[in-house]
Design a protein around this motif. Structure first.
Motif, PDB file in Angstrom:
ATOM      1  N   LYS A 121      13.601  37.415  62.078  1.00  0.00           N
ATOM      2  CA  LYS A 121      14.078  37.148  63.477  1.00  0.00           C
ATOM      3  C   LYS A 121      15.520  37.730  63.367  1.00  0.00           C
ATOM      4  O   LYS A 121      16.077  38.031  64.244  1.00  0.00           O
ATOM      5  N   THR A 122      16.291  37.735  62.275  1.00  0.00           N
ATOM      6  CA  THR A 122      17.745  37.852  62.234  1.00  0.00           C
ATOM      7  C   THR A 122      17.675  39.511  62.473  1.00  0.00           C
ATOM      8  O   THR A 122      18.744  40.018  63.081  1.00  0.00           O
ATOM      9  N   LYS A 174      19.836  41.289  65.472  1.00  0.00           N
ATOM     10  CA  LYS A 174      20.927  42.180  65.206  1.00  0.00           C
ATOM     11  C   LYS A 174      20.472  43.748  65.783  1.00  0.00           C
ATOM     12  O   LYS A 174      21.711  44.429  66.103  1.00  0.00           O
ATOM     13  N   ILE A 203      26.176  35.025  62.926  1.00  0.00           N
ATOM     14  CA  ILE A 203      25.199  35.303  62.308  1.00  0.00           C
ATOM     15  C   ILE A 203      25.450  34.973  60.878  1.00  0.00           C
ATOM     16  O   ILE A 203      26.390  35.586  60.338  1.00  0.00           O
ATOM     17  N   ASP A 220      22.297  32.844  65.406  1.00  0.00           N
ATOM     18  CA  ASP A 220      21.391  32.908  64.387  1.00  0.00           C
ATOM     19  C   ASP A 220      21.255  31.478  63.687  1.00  0.00           C
ATOM     20  O   ASP A 220      22.128  31.134  63.162  1.00  0.00           O
ATOM     21  N   THR A 255      18.018  32.490  67.333  1.00  0.00           N
ATOM     22  CA  THR A 255      16.975  32.307  66.332  1.00  0.00           C
ATOM     23  C   THR A 255      17.159  30.879  66.040  1.00  0.00           C
ATOM     24  O   THR A 255      18.153  30.292  65.902  1.00  0.00           O
TER      25      THR A 255
END
Length: 785
Positions: free
Chosen positions: A340-341, A345, A378, A414, A446
């Motif tokens: 997901k990250t 990104k 994040i 995130d 996310t």
């Protein structure tokens, strides 16, 4: 743009890649200072420069960027009239030459391709050839001022060489002398302190006199300048000082010349820096197989096959994403370590790169938005241990984002709400998402909270997404599935790893029926998404194939049209030539008739004029053939019938079908003429209402019907004469006194043969060429006895 956000999204690593592509210090500094722009006009200008540079690389493969030096410090000293060193001057000359060469290269290419931005920079570069040549005349490639730099310097250096030669000769005489050799440690001449010396043993120092300049470590050897060469060494030293002063004078003079054009040189290096930077961006894009996206300031992102630029091409998994048109926010759910990250990104970093004027690794027709700002929170939160300090740190950043963002911002969260109680964290996450969406910003978030799976279904401007997970390999595929929320896959993973089915079923019974239905629904959505993706790829392949076929058909159609036009032009040219020949033939005939009349033949002048007029009208009709050929032609009938009005295409005239002459020929009357025409040369324009018994003039006799004319066109001479003989017999039997023989214009051979035959026929009283309305010179009127 906040530096912390740029570092979080790894923009600085992309810039490091870009810096490596620049050829000069000037270009590297421009690359190092590159930050995303926030207005679409600035981004469009930056992208245009990149696109033009990419075009140049595609056309030429490389660009002459060598020789550009950073001469800014040298220019600053030149402004202050501080003397430049030979190395500084060489760098200036090299930069001047590099600029002129690059300018010529781009301006020559601009004659073939439009490169408005690059050529605009190149045109500002001044050649300064005189300064470059003067520097190279005075300084060689090693940075030494050459003898030819001035007449005085040449004279001084010649004097130096002469002195050095005399000193060496005198010292060599001493080293070769047998009386001195035993006093010397070695028979060599060396230099100490710019003065020529010889190595003498300690005990003989007084024999040579002069000056001791050095000694060995042991003290046994002294380096002595003998008294006999001291004066010459002094003279040599004085001459070398003169040389230094002359070299300094030359360098000051060159510095003055540089100072006179320092502003032009400043512009040159600025333009060279821009050009080097533009080509660095183009080479960066080539290395990533990147493209220039379309731009908008409406917050619309549409990336096709987007790849993270810092992940190797062998490992990266492309993703498709669209945001800002139908949905303002994408919420990616699912377990940790699923990718997901990386997905958020990738989207954030590519947006920053596009805003900086860089190519991005996406397929053609992708679209990027120009945001007023990009915010990101994040963190690498892959551990189940979350402390209050971590949560507080994230919340502090989120509060700052919520205060700073506007409707043109891109916000990235995130693991939103992580680090605290799941129930409270999920509720807080939904409230934050609602606030961002209400403000009109674009949002990527996310989370692994299952409560947010239903969040997107309740809001029209938000859509769920997940990263696909392969339960067979127990690894994520990193493919982004938009429209499908993530699921934990815990039961599937446990079963795959060998956990007892009884335990799994017991666990399944403990979750609510609603949660179970949601998991089932998500699994179904995943299957449907995979199926839809496969069908989309198949449809895309079919579309590409259809597009290729369409292009091929279009090319075939164009070739057919070109061939058709070529044939029409050829036919027109042949018709023109035929008309010209016919006219020349007619002029010849008329000239012959006039000659006959002059000899006493009874041929009236007005008949000649009428014949000439008819020929002119025929030429005009044939000249209209091109227009007629472009008009829609009538549908050709398979079987024309007697009495039908038809178009005879080879003549461009209409006529009436008289009879069927053979299987594929018809007898057609055009005006007063009758001729046989192939069926393929006919098309029906109007069918006859009733077929007459006959469509031509005839007379009755006891022997039957005999025609008033005989058409010989298309016959050879021998065949024509046989037909004339047979026809005259039938005419005599029918009792006719005047008939017409149609032989056409042609080459005149058939007409001449017919006339010769008629002159010798016993039943022919007289004959003449046809008049107006009688076929002209293409027919002969015969009077019978």
């Amino acid at each position: 743009m906040e530096q912390r956000v740029l570092n979080t999204l790894e923009y600085d690593k992309v810039i490091a890649m870009l810096v490596d592509k620049a050829s000069s210090t000037l270009g590297k500094e421009r690359a190092q200072e590159l930050v995303p722009f926030t207005t679409i006009e600035e981004v469009q200008d930056a992208q245009q420069a990149t696109e033009e540079a990419s075009l140049v690389l595609r056309l030429k493969g490389s660009v002459p960027l060598g020789g550009i030096r950073d001469i800014r410090q040298s220019l600053q000293r030149a402004r202050l009239r501080a003397m430049l060193s030979p190395a500084d001057l060489l760098d200036i000359a090299s930069t001047i030459y590099a600029g002129r060469r690059l300018k010529t290269f781009l301006l020559n290419l601009a004659e073939e391709q439009e490169l408005p931005m690059l050529t605009g920079w190149a045109e500002q570069i001044e050649g300064l050839r005189d300064l470059e040549e003067e520097i190279k005349r005075c300084v060689d490639d090693h940075g030494d001022v050459v003898d030819s730099a001035s007449v005085e310097l040449r004279r001084i250096r010649q004097e130096i060489r002469g002195l050095e030669s005399r000193i060496r000769d005198r010292l060599e005489q001493m080293t070769r002398s047998s009386s001195y050799q035993k006093m010397l440690m070695e028979n060599i001449i060396t230099i100490r302190g710019d003065r020529y010396v010889i190595p003498v043993k300690q005990e003989y120092r007084h024999v040579f006199g002069g000056i001791v300049h050095d000694q060995s470590a042991s003290g046994a050897t002294l380096f002595i300048e003998p008294e006999v060469v001291v004066t010459m060494n002094n003279k040599l030293r004085e001459t070398r000082l003169k040389e230094e002063r002359e070299v300094e004078r030359i360098l000051i003079q060159l510095t003055e010349q540089v100072s006179e054009v320092v502003e032009s040189l400043q512009i040159n290096i600025e333009m060279l820096g821009e050009l080097d930077f533009a080509f660095a961006k183009a080479q960066f894009g080539t290395s990533l197989k990147a493209t220039i996206p379309r731009l908008n300031d409406n917050g619309i992102i549409r990336f096709r096959k987007a790849r993270h630029p810092l992940i190797s091409a062998e490992e990266v998994v492309p993703i498709d994403v669209e945001l800002g048109r139908q949905y303002r926010a994408i919420v990616i759910t699912g377990p940790n370590t699923g990718g997901k990250t990386v997905s958020i990104k990738t989207i954030g970093l590519l947006s920053l790169m596009a805003m900086a004027g860089l190519p991005i690794p996406v397929e053609e027709e992708s679209e990027a938005a120009v945001f007023s700002s990009v915010f990101a929170d994040i963190g690498d939160e892959q551990s189940i241990e979350q402390s209050l300090s971590t949560f507080s740190s994230h919340m502090t950043n989120i509060i700052h984002i919520l205060k700073s963002m506007d409707e043109r911002s891109l916000v990235i969260f995130d693991e939103l709400g992580a680090g605290t109680d799941p129930t409270e964290g999920a509720a807080l996450a939904m409230a934050i998402l609602d606030h961002v969406v209400e403000r009109g910003a674009r949002l990527l978030a996310t989370t692994h909270y299952s409560e947010l799976k239903a969040y997107a279904y309740d809001r029209e401007e938000v859509i769920n997404a997940s990263v696909e997970f392969d339960v067979q390999t127990l690894r994520p595929t990193y493919r982004l599935l938009v429209g499908v929320p993530g699921r934990s896959n815990a039961f599937a993973i446990a079963r795959r790893l060998g956990l007892s089915e009884r335990i799994i079923e017991e666990a399944r019974r403990t979750i609510s029926e609603e949660e179970s239905q949601v998991e089932t629904m998500i699994a179904s959505l995943e299957r449907n998404a995979r199926t839809a993706e496969q069908e989309r790829q198949q449809a895309e392949a079919l579309r590409a194939e259809a597009e290729q076929l369409r292009r091929q058909l279009e090319e075939e159609r164009n070739r057919f049209a070109e061939e058709k036009n070529r044939l029409l032009e050829k036919a027109e040219e042949e018709a023109r030539i035929a008309v010209q020949l016919a006219k020349e033939e007619a002029d010849t005939i008329i000239r012959e008739l006039r000659e006959l009349r002059a000899e006493g033949a009874e041929i009236k002048e007005h008949r000649l004029i009428e014949a000439k007029k008819r020929l002119g009208e025929a030429v005009m009709e044939l000249e209209k053939e091109k227009v007629k050929q472009q008009r829609p032609k009538a549908v050709r009938a398979a079987q024309p019938k007697v009495g039908d009005e038809v178009m005879v295409h080879s003549f461009g005239q209409r006529g009436t079908v008289l009879e069927k002459a053979s299987d594929d020929e018809y007898l057609v009357q055009i005006g007063i003429m009758k001729m046989k025409v192939k069926q393929s040369d006919l098309s029906v324009h109007k069918e006859a209402k009733a077929q007459p018994a006959a469509q031509y003039t005839a007379v009755k006799s006891r022997k039957g019907s005999v025609k008033m004319e005989l058409d010989l066109r298309g016959c050879r001479v021998e065949e024509g004469l046989q037909e004339v003989d047979r026809y005259l017999d039938e005419v005599l039997l029918a009792g006719l006194h005047s008939v017409s023989i149609i032989h056409g214009h042609g080459t005149g051979a058939l007409r001449k043969a017919v006339h010769d035959f008629l002159r010798g026929h016993r039943s022919v009283k007289s004959f003449r060429l046809g008049g107006q309305g009688e076929g002209g010179v293409g027919a002969t009127i015969v009077e019978l006895r």
